[in-house]
Design a protein around this motif. Structure first.
Motif, PDB file in Angstrom:
ATOM      1  N   LYS A  24       0.315  -0.968   0.113  1.00 43.56           N
ATOM      2  CA  LYS A  24      -0.244   0.124  -0.403  1.00 43.56           C
ATOM      3  C   LYS A  24       1.095   1.663   0.250  1.00 43.56           C
ATOM      4  CE  LYS A  24      -4.060  -0.531   2.003  1.00 43.56           C
ATOM      5  NZ  LYS A  24      -4.735  -0.398   0.893  1.00 43.56           N
ATOM      6  N   ALA A  25       1.763   1.426   1.015  1.00 48.38           N
ATOM      7  CA  ALA A  25       3.161   2.297   0.622  1.00 48.38           C
ATOM      8  C   ALA A  25       3.359   2.558  -0.422  1.00 48.38           C
ATOM      9  CB  ALA A  25       4.093   2.255   1.367  1.00 48.38           C
ATOM     10  N   ALA A  26       3.472   1.353  -1.682  1.00 52.64           N
ATOM     11  CA  ALA A  26       4.437   1.735  -2.676  1.00 52.64           C
ATOM     12  C   ALA A  26       3.434   2.230  -3.558  1.00 52.64           C
ATOM     13  CB  ALA A  26       4.711   0.304  -3.386  1.00 52.64           C
ATOM     14  N   GLN A  27       1.991   2.107  -3.052  1.00 52.45           N
ATOM     15  CA  GLN A  27       0.823   2.179  -4.521  1.00 52.45           C
ATOM     16  C   GLN A  27       0.511   3.563  -4.377  1.00 52.45           C
ATOM     17  OE1 GLN A  27      -2.110  -0.048  -3.306  1.00 52.45           O
ATOM     18  NE2 GLN A  27      -2.333  -2.100  -4.771  1.00 52.45           N
ATOM     19  N   GLN A  28       1.019   4.150  -3.119  1.00 53.09           N
ATOM     20  CA  GLN A  28       1.274   6.159  -2.548  1.00 53.09           C
ATOM     21  C   GLN A  28       2.052   6.474  -3.144  1.00 53.09           C
ATOM     22  OE1 GLN A  28      -1.319   7.363  -1.408  1.00 53.09           O
ATOM     23  NE2 GLN A  28      -2.656   5.677  -0.805  1.00 53.09           N
ATOM     24  N   ARG A  29       3.189   5.768  -3.241  1.00 51.25           N
ATOM     25  CA  ARG A  29       4.724   6.215  -3.339  1.00 51.25           C
ATOM     26  C   ARG A  29       5.720   7.158  -2.232  1.00 51.25           C
ATOM     27  NH1 ARG A  29       6.934   5.999  -8.617  1.00 51.25           N
ATOM     28  NH2 ARG A  29       5.450   5.199 -10.344  1.00 51.25           N
ATOM     29  N   GLY A  30       5.173   6.426  -1.290  1.00 48.67           N
ATOM     30  CA  GLY A  30       5.688   7.194  -0.080  1.00 48.67           C
ATOM     31  C   GLY A  30       4.689   8.095   0.325  1.00 48.67           C
ATOM     32  N   GLY A  31       3.182   8.685  -0.199  1.00 48.48           N
ATOM     33  CA  GLY A  31       2.534   8.981   0.670  1.00 48.48           C
ATOM     34  C   GLY A  31       2.966  10.319   1.097  1.00 48.48           C
ATOM     35  N   SER A  32       2.985  10.391   2.005  1.00 52.67           N
ATOM     36  CA  SER A  32       2.954  12.095   3.041  1.00 52.67           C
ATOM     37  C   SER A  32       4.145  11.770   3.446  1.00 52.67           C
ATOM     38  CB  SER A  32       1.719  11.925   3.761  1.00 52.67           C
ATOM     39  OG  SER A  32       2.194  10.661   5.309  1.00 52.67           O
ATOM     40  N   VAL A  33       4.804  10.462   3.339  1.00 53.11           N
ATOM     41  CA  VAL A  33       6.321  10.501   4.369  1.00 53.11           C
ATOM     42  C   VAL A  33       6.902  10.407   3.554  1.00 53.11           C
ATOM     43  CG1 VAL A  33       5.209  10.020   6.584  1.00 53.11           C
ATOM     44  CG2 VAL A  33       6.070   8.339   5.101  1.00 53.11           C
ATOM     45  N   ARG A  34       6.871  10.646   2.026  1.00 51.90           N
ATOM     46  CA  ARG A  34       8.065  10.371   0.854  1.00 51.90           C
ATOM     47  C   ARG A  34       9.390  10.908   1.053  1.00 51.90           C
ATOM     48  NH1 ARG A  34       8.085   8.762  -4.151  1.00 51.90           N
ATOM     49  NH2 ARG A  34      10.083   9.773  -5.782  1.00 51.90           N
ATOM     50  N   GLY A  35       9.314  12.102   1.592  1.00 51.72           N
ATOM     51  CA  GLY A  35      10.715  12.727   2.075  1.00 51.72           C
ATOM     52  C   GLY A  35      11.250  11.905   2.722  1.00 51.72           C
ATOM     53  N   ALA A  36      10.659  11.348   3.853  1.00 53.40           N
ATOM     54  CA  ALA A  36      11.249  11.191   5.345  1.00 53.40           C
ATOM     55  C   ALA A  36      11.873   9.527   4.788  1.00 53.40           C
ATOM     56  CB  ALA A  36      10.138  11.053   6.315  1.00 53.40           C
ATOM     57  N   LEU A  37      10.944   8.749   3.865  1.00 45.55           N
ATOM     58  CA  LEU A  37      11.369   7.659   3.331  1.00 45.55           C
ATOM     59  C   LEU A  37      12.923   8.000   2.451  1.00 45.55           C
ATOM     60  CD1 LEU A  37       8.301   6.040   2.862  1.00 45.55           C
ATOM     61  CD2 LEU A  37      10.037   5.367   4.249  1.00 45.55           C
ATOM     62  N   ALA A  38      13.014   8.919   1.869  1.00 48.56           N
ATOM     63  CA  ALA A  38      14.165   9.662   1.059  1.00 48.56           C
ATOM     64  C   ALA A  38      15.520   9.463   1.829  1.00 48.56           C
ATOM     65  CB  ALA A  38      14.065  10.092  -0.039  1.00 48.56           C
ATOM     66  N   GLU A  39      14.785  10.331   3.373  1.00 45.56           N
ATOM     67  CA  GLU A  39      16.616  10.689   4.170  1.00 45.56           C
ATOM     68  C   GLU A  39      17.029   9.275   4.145  1.00 45.56           C
ATOM     69  OE1 GLU A  39      14.292  13.933   6.697  1.00 45.56           O
ATOM     70  OE2 GLU A  39      14.475  14.830   5.283  1.00 45.56           O
ATOM     71  N   GLU A  40      15.904   8.568   4.963  1.00 47.74           N
ATOM     72  CA  GLU A  40      16.577   7.576   5.283  1.00 47.74           C
ATOM     73  C   GLU A  40      17.378   6.236   4.261  1.00 47.74           C
ATOM     74  OE1 GLU A  40      16.259   6.371   8.337  1.00 47.74           O
ATOM     75  OE2 GLU A  40      14.684   7.468   9.393  1.00 47.74           O
ATOM     76  N   VAL A  41      17.118   6.760   3.242  1.00 45.75           N
ATOM     77  CA  VAL A  41      18.244   6.025   2.123  1.00 45.75           C
ATOM     78  C   VAL A  41      19.739   6.820   2.204  1.00 45.75           C
ATOM     79  CG1 VAL A  41      18.520   5.619   0.002  1.00 45.75           C
ATOM     80  CG2 VAL A  41      16.907   5.331   0.541  1.00 45.75           C
ATOM     81  N   GLN A  42      19.150   7.523   2.668  1.00 41.30           N
ATOM     82  CA  GLN A  42      20.164   8.524   2.751  1.00 41.30           C
ATOM     83  C   GLN A  42      21.831   8.126   3.670  1.00 41.30           C
ATOM     84  OE1 GLN A  42      19.832  12.442   2.256  1.00 41.30           O
ATOM     85  NE2 GLN A  42      19.502  12.564   0.181  1.00 41.30           N
ATOM     86  N   ARG A  43      20.653   7.704   5.217  1.00 40.08           N
ATOM     87  CA  ARG A  43      21.378   7.991   6.236  1.00 40.08           C
ATOM     88  C   ARG A  43      22.077   6.374   6.036  1.00 40.08           C
ATOM     89  NH1 ARG A  43      17.091   8.804   8.947  1.00 40.08           N
ATOM     90  NH2 ARG A  43      17.624  10.497  10.114  1.00 40.08           N
ATOM     91  N   LEU A  44      21.183   5.808   5.218  1.00 40.25           N
ATOM     92  CA  LEU A  44      21.484   4.283   5.617  1.00 40.25           C
ATOM     93  C   LEU A  44      23.079   3.380   4.113  1.00 40.25           C
ATOM     94  CD1 LEU A  44      18.193   2.252   5.612  1.00 40.25           C
ATOM     95  CD2 LEU A  44      19.931   2.436   7.949  1.00 40.25           C
ATOM     96  N   THR A  45      22.939   4.632   3.664  1.00 40.16           N
ATOM     97  CA  THR A  45      24.131   4.639   2.558  1.00 40.16           C
ATOM     98  C   THR A  45      25.285   4.710   3.238  1.00 40.16           C
ATOM     99  OG1 THR A  45      22.545   5.015   0.916  1.00 40.16           O
ATOM    100  CG2 THR A  45      24.474   5.386   0.440  1.00 40.16           C
ATOM    101  N   ALA A  46      25.363   5.829   4.244  1.00 43.36           N
ATOM    102  CA  ALA A  46      26.412   6.404   4.855  1.00 43.36           C
ATOM    103  C   ALA A  46      26.964   6.139   5.896  1.00 43.36           C
ATOM    104  CB  ALA A  46      25.750   7.759   5.700  1.00 43.36           C
ATOM    105  N   LEU A  47      25.815   5.323   6.647  1.00 47.70           N
ATOM    106  CA  LEU A  47      26.241   3.648   7.703  1.00 47.70           C
ATOM    107  C   LEU A  47      26.503   2.623   6.803  1.00 47.70           C
ATOM    108  CD1 LEU A  47      23.497   3.975  10.069  1.00 47.70           C
ATOM    109  CD2 LEU A  47      25.150   4.022  10.552  1.00 47.70           C
TER     110      LEU A  47
END
Length: 222
Positions: free
Chosen positions: A102-125
């Motif tokens: 369901k999140a993918a159907q919403q393409r991240g919905g209202s937290v799309r930006g926060a999810l993108a930030e988590e990818v950056q954080r994980l990549t750094a880790l």
């Protein structure tokens, strides 16, 4: 002091919500030890809230199975019972993939930006040779809550927040017995990318594999 693992919320926070959010984090990450008494006067002072908001928060935490109240004895943090893993995993194996789809159907919905930030954080880790276990725990919980929020289904989100909290307590309690979980947490990169890309079937499949991975790791040491 711990980093917040809460997902963004546009609504203003009441004093009871504030107490609930902070106490839940302390209970989930075992900053309040399993079985420890909940000292209401001290906690009210620490959190900067009155007794009434604190008691409202404790009622909610009891519904979350994070505290238990005994007549004439008081309120205590619940114990971590690994035997509950089977029932919790059964629910998560059904609901986490659904939330991811369901999140993918919403393409991240209202937290799309926060999810993108988590990818950056994980990549750094990922390039960090000495990843802190606490960071992994907080990151894992934060991402699960974001994906649940992105499902845009309040009832699904509320159920998964409770289940993920209980699973995280088990993880915390077993840190000295389970192998390093950095690979497990890094699985979120592909999952988040599938969510942001609108790949519903792939997101569902990756989420199912992620839940199964955790279940196998824990069962191997109990």
């Amino acid at each position: 002091m711990t980093t917040s693992v809460e997902s963004p919320d546009a609504h203003p926070e009441s004093m009871a919500d504030h107490a609930y959010r902070l106490l839940r984090q302390q209970l989930v990450l075992l900053d309040i030890a399993p079985g420890a008494p909940i000292a209401e006067n001290r906690l009210a002072a620490e959190l900067g809230v009155g007794r009434t908001p604190l008691r409202e928060a404790l009622k909610r935490l009891e519904a979350d199975h994070l505290v238990v109240t005994f007549s004439r004895r008081g309120t205590f943090a619940t114990n971590v019972d690994i035997t509950e893993l089977s029932g919790i995993s059964e629910m998560r194996q059904a609901l986490v993939p659904l939330a991811a789809r369901k999140a993918a159907q919403q393409r991240g919905g209202s937290v799309r930006g926060a999810l993108a930030e988590e990818v950056q954080r994980l990549t750094a880790l990922e390039s960090d040779s000495d990843i802190d276990a606490r960071q992994l725990l907080e990151g894992d919980l934060r991402i699960h809550r974001l994906i649940s929020r992105a499902s845009e289904n309040l009832y699904l989100e509320e159920t998964l927040v409770r289940l993920d909290s209980l699973v995280t307590r088990m993880w915390c309690a077993m840190l000295d017995r389970i192998p390093p979980m950095d690979e497990h947490v890094m699985e979120h990169v592909a999952l988040i990318e599938a969510v942001l890309g609108g790949e519903a079937e792939r997101a569902e499949e990756l989420a199912a594999g992620h839940v199964a991975h955790f279940d196998r790791v824990v069962r191997a040491v109990v």
